[in-house]
Design a protein around this motif. Structure first.
Motif, PDB file in Angstrom:
ATOM      1  N   ARG A 347      18.680   7.827  39.731  1.00  0.00           N
ATOM      2  CA  ARG A 347      17.783   8.458  38.755  1.00  0.00           C
ATOM      3  C   ARG A 347      18.513   9.473  37.890  1.00  0.00           C
ATOM      4  O   ARG A 347      18.183   9.655  36.724  1.00  0.00           O
ATOM      5  CB  ARG A 347      16.602   9.116  39.483  1.00  0.00           C
ATOM      6  CG  ARG A 347      15.655   8.095  40.097  1.00  0.00           C
ATOM      7  CD  ARG A 347      14.519   8.761  40.857  1.00  0.00           C
ATOM      8  NE  ARG A 347      14.981   9.353  42.091  1.00  0.00           N
ATOM      9  CZ  ARG A 347      14.671   8.894  43.313  1.00  0.00           C
ATOM     10  NH1 ARG A 347      13.887   7.848  43.448  1.00  0.00           N
ATOM     11  NH2 ARG A 347      15.129   9.489  44.391  1.00  0.00           N
ATOM     12  N   ASN A 348      19.494  10.146  38.483  1.00  0.00           N
ATOM     13  CA  ASN A 348      20.271  11.096  37.681  1.00  0.00           C
ATOM     14  C   ASN A 348      21.241  10.369  36.763  1.00  0.00           C
ATOM     15  O   ASN A 348      21.418  10.737  35.604  1.00  0.00           O
ATOM     16  CB  ASN A 348      21.043  12.049  38.603  1.00  0.00           C
ATOM     17  CG  ASN A 348      20.114  12.931  39.411  1.00  0.00           C
ATOM     18  OD1 ASN A 348      18.993  13.208  38.981  1.00  0.00           O
ATOM     19  ND2 ASN A 348      20.546  13.348  40.583  1.00  0.00           N
ATOM     20  N   PHE A 349      21.871   9.325  37.285  1.00  0.00           N
ATOM     21  CA  PHE A 349      22.938   8.628  36.558  1.00  0.00           C
ATOM     22  C   PHE A 349      22.399   7.918  35.316  1.00  0.00           C
ATOM     23  O   PHE A 349      23.003   7.976  34.245  1.00  0.00           O
ATOM     24  CB  PHE A 349      23.612   7.636  37.507  1.00  0.00           C
ATOM     25  CG  PHE A 349      24.911   7.081  36.976  1.00  0.00           C
ATOM     26  CD1 PHE A 349      25.948   7.925  36.625  1.00  0.00           C
ATOM     27  CD2 PHE A 349      25.097   5.714  36.871  1.00  0.00           C
ATOM     28  CE1 PHE A 349      27.161   7.408  36.150  1.00  0.00           C
ATOM     29  CE2 PHE A 349      26.301   5.192  36.401  1.00  0.00           C
ATOM     30  CZ  PHE A 349      27.330   6.038  36.034  1.00  0.00           C
ATOM     31  N   ILE A 350      21.244   7.275  35.439  1.00  0.00           N
ATOM     32  CA  ILE A 350      20.732   6.483  34.318  1.00  0.00           C
ATOM     33  C   ILE A 350      20.318   7.386  33.155  1.00  0.00           C
ATOM     34  O   ILE A 350      20.254   6.934  32.006  1.00  0.00           O
ATOM     35  CB  ILE A 350      19.560   5.567  34.750  1.00  0.00           C
ATOM     36  CG1 ILE A 350      19.283   4.485  33.685  1.00  0.00           C
ATOM     37  CG2 ILE A 350      18.292   6.356  35.029  1.00  0.00           C
ATOM     38  CD1 ILE A 350      20.399   3.494  33.506  1.00  0.00           C
ATOM     39  N   ASP A 351      20.070   8.655  33.434  1.00  0.00           N
ATOM     40  CA  ASP A 351      19.698   9.576  32.355  1.00  0.00           C
ATOM     41  C   ASP A 351      20.887  10.024  31.506  1.00  0.00           C
ATOM     42  O   ASP A 351      20.711  10.656  30.466  1.00  0.00           O
ATOM     43  CB  ASP A 351      18.957  10.798  32.913  1.00  0.00           C
ATOM     44  CG  ASP A 351      17.473  10.506  33.142  1.00  0.00           C
ATOM     45  OD1 ASP A 351      16.999   9.449  32.658  1.00  0.00           O
ATOM     46  OD2 ASP A 351      16.784  11.318  33.785  1.00  0.00           O
ATOM     47  N   LEU A 352      22.093   9.698  31.937  1.00  0.00           N
ATOM     48  CA  LEU A 352      23.272   9.992  31.112  1.00  0.00           C
ATOM     49  C   LEU A 352      23.420   8.918  30.023  1.00  0.00           C
ATOM     50  O   LEU A 352      22.859   7.838  30.124  1.00  0.00           O
ATOM     51  CB  LEU A 352      24.540  10.011  31.989  1.00  0.00           C
ATOM     52  CG  LEU A 352      24.524  10.944  33.199  1.00  0.00           C
ATOM     53  CD1 LEU A 352      25.770  10.726  34.048  1.00  0.00           C
ATOM     54  CD2 LEU A 352      24.432  12.405  32.749  1.00  0.00           C
ATOM     55  N   GLU A 353      24.211   9.212  29.002  1.00  0.00           N
ATOM     56  CA  GLU A 353      24.519   8.219  27.966  1.00  0.00           C
ATOM     57  C   GLU A 353      25.317   7.062  28.571  1.00  0.00           C
ATOM     58  O   GLU A 353      26.128   7.284  29.473  1.00  0.00           O
ATOM     59  CB  GLU A 353      25.398   8.871  26.874  1.00  0.00           C
ATOM     60  CG  GLU A 353      24.756   9.990  26.115  1.00  0.00           C
ATOM     61  CD  GLU A 353      23.677   9.477  25.164  1.00  0.00           C
ATOM     62  OE1 GLU A 353      23.849   8.369  24.617  1.00  0.00           O
ATOM     63  OE2 GLU A 353      22.661  10.184  24.997  1.00  0.00           O
TER      64      GLU A 353
END
Lengths: 451, 451
Positions: A347-353
């Motif tokens: 969930r944290n990773f997918i919010d990055l570009e």
């Protein structure tokens, strides 16, 4: 609004829905499938990449005891190949990278014994659980009042073993040990034989890969009745009366005598039922959040790590790259590395570009396999929490006090409506095999009532 | 479909929605409120019984530090009276009934010390928690990886103390200690001052009762702008574009520049958002199930137990009657006994026939107050899990790994959409006061953006 009448409406064209349809088709029943997406397959999604490689962005593997999937594989003459599992695996813990072979990493003897014991204890505990009625175990309430993390805190002593165990949990559940109840974890392990099976390649849940992918398989199975599947019709409203049901999407109204709902619990909760769902069922569906899993594929000209003596399997303590597999075809030139990002990480990773994500993953892979690893032909990733018609994956999870209090509702029909979906399976819950068995079961229930 | 344009759309006409509307009205803004039910008040519902007694079937009490509710009470010149709190309380444990005065039952000294210590420890722990960012506590992850039940298992040693503590928890959360995380419990206690305040009548959350009920109060507040409230319009679809939002129920389309969503988390999850909710927010709303609370009122010709020297307060270990209060008016002849059925008990109890429920409750009350107790003028009960536009009560709960991972999403706006509701409050989360402050906060956010 278009109106159609049928005998049996199936909601959802994933593995569960298609399995139900297959059974009804074989029984010469009149049915219709209503699917929200513009495709069938649910939590399976197979993509043919430009590089020529076929990848499963959703469910991927088939294990040896998943007999119902194997029946479909045989019936459709689908070819399979085994996950590459030769050479040395790599383990990164703190600043050290070490190599090992087999499922269990080469770590110091104390941590190794600790980890082995923990898995052994899990297997012993889960072996006592009934998959049909896990809430009837004498200690069910005790096991369901604590998180799996609490159990780990009590029973695993070394930091390294705890960490490796946790990575195993994240990979199996697409969730943190802290968000599922011990009882649910035990049920889930038992449902897929045991923890060993779930974390293993050889003789385990990660053993075999389908040519043409898992979505390819379900497409072949659905082929004889594709005309009965209405795509892009997300069900919104479902009313029941004495003689049957009326189901509505924005554009389509379907009248049927019986209905099989196969969508994930969290999505059942988004439907408007008239009359409303029984309150205990409604409360259950509030309490089965989806996990978060992300798949990252790295495509290389060759699986160069094989020549270096590596299996492509990595277990690492560094976000975001914690677990990888070599999933290249045995007969293909290209190298395919699959990176899992799970639970909170996903969930944290997918919010990055996307550029940042790619950079981060490649930096990590390079540490293990050298400069070549930083030059893939293609980077592709997908996080299922962004899919509004799944809301996450792999499966609907249960935190504490769910299985004991609401578990008995999971397969309970509601008037003319029956419930399938991998979450309702006793065997291989959360997997393709469980989805198929659940579809068959619900179809049987309906067939019995139609007599 | 009817179309309306406005500047600000408020979704939900409970305390949060009406508070937001009040603030926008005072700022001379153009707004509309969209409410699913045929009434305003949300989780408050006041009924005038045939017997002449007015009862709150939903939220009931006001405590001394709930300043925002008191402002409304003063503004509307609503009369209040205090919960009857004189005479002896009764405690049933195993087969013994004993009487005591004050909040803490008269039990054996060891259990008493144990219980006192547990509450003291809870208060000390919760006092360290920031209500705005509970996830920033140094031990947040540890506290959020375990259930409150696990903490109790560790820190309360006697069966009696554990049992009484658990009844306190059920009464405060309408849930089991096993389904909420320790961190969430600590946040909730701190949000309402401390555990003592939440379980107490005098100087506590159960101190004062409103004449005309809590729904009566919100009706008076909403009176100046009732024409702006559209009842029976359950929001189903919410799209956003650069200039604002479009919200749709089955019959009504509202265009607005800004939107304030005040419905419970579990209901936000049932809406179709276009574009979809950010995945972390969507995952949060999958993880805030509603508790289960049931209120049973017994109306008698007189509060006869008062003459017997009893307060009407019972704490018992026997399902379904675990906690009772005397909530009769100070100046009324009739006796009003309020029985709480909470958590798992509530969901099981409401599934019985009403006749059976009444019989069971009366049998239990008779044990405490004698034959007269079995002859009420009226029996009335309500379980909020059956309300499709609430899905339970009092509030959206958080199991383990929710507050630390998703807590920061609870007040985060999504483009033009802002979020209120008692679950989003820092102070008195889960209570009327928290609902009001959340509505004010969201209205302030919108006003700032409208400038």
């Amino acid at each position: 609004m278009k109106e159609i009448s049928t005998d049996i409406l199936i909601v959802g064209a994933g593995y569960a829905g298609i399995a139900a349809a297959k059974k009804l088709q074989a029984a010469h029943q009149d049915f219709i499938v209503m699917e929200a997406r513009d495709r069938i397959g649910g939590r399976t999604l197979t993509e043919d990449l430009e590089s020529g490689v076929t990848v499963d962005m959703g469910a991927k593997w088939v294990g040896p005891t998943q007999h119902l999937v194997w029946e479909w594989i045989k019936e459709t003459q689908t070819e399979t190949y085994e996950t590459y599992d030769q050479g040395k695996n790599l383990l990164k813990f703190k600043d050290k990278i070490s190599s090992y072979t087999g499922t269990i990493p080469k770590i110091d003897p104390i941590s190794l014994i600790d980890l082995g014991w923990a898995i052994h204890k899990m297997n012993k505990l889960s072996d006592q659980i009934s998959t049909s009625e896990p809430w009837n175990h004498p200690k069910a309430r005790e096991y369901d009042a604590m998180t799996l993390a609490t159990w780990m805190e009590k029973h695993i002593w070394t930091a390294k073993a705890k960490h490796l165990f946790e990575i195993g949990i994240q990979t199996v559940f697409a969730a943190e040990a802290s968000e599922i109840s011990l009882l649910f974890a035990l049920f889930y392990f038992k449902s897929g034989d045991n923890m060993d099976t779930l974390i293993s390649i050889k003789n385990g849940a990660q053993q075999s890969i389908l040519k043409g992918g898992t979505q390819g398989l379900v497409k072949k199975i659905a082929n004889p009745f594709m005309d009965k599947i209405h795509l892009q019709e997300p069900l919104a409203y479902l009313s029941q009366h004495e003689g049957g049901i009326i189901a509505e999407s924005a554009n389509l109204r379907i009248k049927a005598k019986k209905c099989i709902v196969t969508i994930p619990p969290v999505l059942i909760n988004t439907l408007v039922f008239d009359p409303p769902l029984p309150q205990q069922k409604a409360q259950l569906y509030q309490r089965m959040p989806m996990g978060a899993a992300m798949k990252v594929y790295l495509i290389y000209p060759t699986p160069f790590w094989r020549e270096m003596g590596f299996s492509g399997q990595i277990v690492s303590d560094e976000y975001p790259l914690k677990v990888t597999f070599d999933v290249g075809h045995a007969d293909s030139d290209q190298g395919v590395l699959l990176v899992f990002v799970e639970g909170n990480d996903a969930r944290n990773f997918i919010d990055l570009e996307e550029g940042t994500r790619k950079k981060m993953v490649l930096e990590r892979v390079e540490k293990f396999f050298g400069h070549q690893a930083s030059l893939p032909i293609q980077y592709i990733d997908k996080c299922w929490t962004e899919e509004v018609y799944s809301r996450g994956c792999y499966t609907g999870l249960m935190g504490p006090n769910t299985l004991t209090q609401f578990g008995h509702q999971i397969r309970a029909p509601f008037q003319h409506v029956h419930f399938a979906g991998t979450e309702t399976a006793e065997k291989w819950s959360g997997y393709l095999d469980g989805a198929i068995s659940s579809g068959y079961r619900a179809a049987s229930e309906v067939l019995k009532e139609m007599l």
